[in-house]
Design a protein around this motif. Structure first.
Motif, mmCIF file in Angstrom:
data_model
loop_
_atom_site.group_PDB
_atom_site.id
_atom_site.type_symbol
_atom_site.label_atom_id
_atom_site.label_comp_id
_atom_site.label_asym_id
_atom_site.label_seq_id
_atom_site.Cartn_x
_atom_site.Cartn_y
_atom_site.Cartn_z
ATOM 1 N N LYS A 16 0.838 -1.202 0.000
ATOM 2 C CA LYS A 16 0.000 0.000 0.000
ATOM 3 C C LYS A 16 0.873 1.252 0.000
ATOM 4 O O LYS A 16 1.854 1.341 0.724
ATOM 5 N N ASP B 33 -3.030 0.179 -3.843
ATOM 6 C CA ASP B 33 -2.371 -1.108 -3.654
ATOM 7 C C ASP B 33 -1.512 -1.453 -4.870
ATOM 8 O O ASP B 33 -1.895 -1.180 -6.011
ATOM 9 N N GLN C 164 2.170 -0.065 5.210
ATOM 10 C CA GLN C 164 1.535 -1.338 5.537
ATOM 11 C C GLN C 164 0.883 -1.254 6.912
ATOM 12 O O GLN C 164 1.319 -0.512 7.787
#
Length: 323
Positions: free
Chosen positions: A2, A9, A38
């Motif tokens: 991410k 993503d 993340q």
């Protein structure tokens, strides 16, 4: 994987790094700031290599797990028998290629600006840029010859081979647009809005000077001048960066620890800083320096005085860079 900026993503650390470079325009340098987007991770990094190593080491297993889950999901299985042709948008590929070229040029310009900021002489910068231009040109040529030799070993007169050659010929050398002081100044002014110094006159005075023709000494009027980089224009340029603007808004004092002047009683009782929390704190100081002798500020006649300023709103690591 991410993105910490746009929350999108991406499939792998390499794709995420490419996204940060091309889409968000992040370049390698002292001001690079990367956060791990993340879930549950708050690590930050100042280089792409460290950021990529962290993603592979600490979040690589989660990436493998997500891929295995997708493969095991019946609904995610693709029926390859129904796929006869995959069309790739030419416009998207051209746009991505253009952004990649722009990022490479910006990265080269950032490296050159770091050299200039470190005090490297102009002649040395020119030598480095010209040398890098030749190296990149040799790499392009070597890559083209290698691809043609191994892929088109049967013949170089085919249409596909000509297209590949044309593709390599169309690759722009990023150092070509930066191989002179004029080109570098024009590029950096357009990209980073460099604030140019302004010549100011302090006043006039009489000075005694020898007349070479008559051998006598005459009193002449001399104007005392200095070079001034406008502070207001510099602040406007700095706070166009979203990161520095957010840093100004997040600056706060501490009631339990004395870290700097902002935590002291004088600052907290100041009529301006105690009421306006978003006030820009400009700290100015003066220093002499010798332009011809690095051993001291007053060892020769070629000494100058400089007035500098720092922004106390910034984190200490930024003031240690720019101060």
């Amino acid at each position: 994987m991410k993105c910490f900026l746009c929350k999108s993503d991406h499939g792998s650390p390499n794709n995420l790094v490419k996204h940060l470079k091309i889409i968000h325009g992040l370049c390698t340098g002292r001001t690079l700031f990367l956060k791990c987007g993340q879930e549950g991770c708050s690590r930050s990094f100042g280089s792409f290599s460290g950021f990529r190593k962290h993603l592979n080491k600490c979040h690589g297993e989660s990436l493998v797990d997500s891929i295995e889950d997708d493969l095991s999901d019946p609904q995610s299985t693709v029926n390859t028998s129904n796929i006869s042709h995959v069309e790739v948008s030419t416009e998207c590929l051209e746009a991505e290629s253009e952004l990649s070229s722009l990022y490479i040029v910006n990265s080269c310009a950032a490296v050159i600006s770091d050299l200039k900021a470190a005090g490297v002489g102009q002649s040395t910068v020119n030598t480095v840029v010209i040398s890098m231009e030749e190296i990149v040109q040799d790499i392009h040529q070597h890559a083209k010859e290698t691809v043609i030799k191994h892929v088109f070993s049967n013949g170089r007169e085919t249409e596909m081979c000509k297209k590949v050659e044309a593709c390599f010929e169309g690759l722009e050398n990023p150092f070509t647009v930066l191989n002179s002081e004029y080109k570098r100044s024009k590029f950096m002014t357009a990209k980073w809005e460099i604030v140019e110094p302004v010549e100011c006159v302090i006043g006039s005075r009489f000075d005694t000077r020898r007349n070479k023709k008559t051998g006598t000494y005459d009193q002449v009027v001399v104007q005392d001048k200095f070079m001034y980089i406008p502070i207001l224009s510099t602040l406007q340029s700095i706070f166009k960066s979203q990161y520095f603007a957010e840093m100004l808004q997040s600056s706060a004092t501490s009631n339990s620890r004395l870290r700097d002047i902002c935590d002291g009683s004088f600052f907290k009782s100041h009529p301006l800083f105690s009421t306006e929390k978003q006030t820009i704190q400009v700290q100015m100081f003066y220093d002499d320096f010798e332009v011809a002798n690095p051993l001291g500020s007053k060892r020769g006649i070629h000494k100058l005085g400089g007035v500098y300023f720092t922004l106390r709103n910034f984190y200490p690591k930024w003031n240690s860079f720019f101060g």
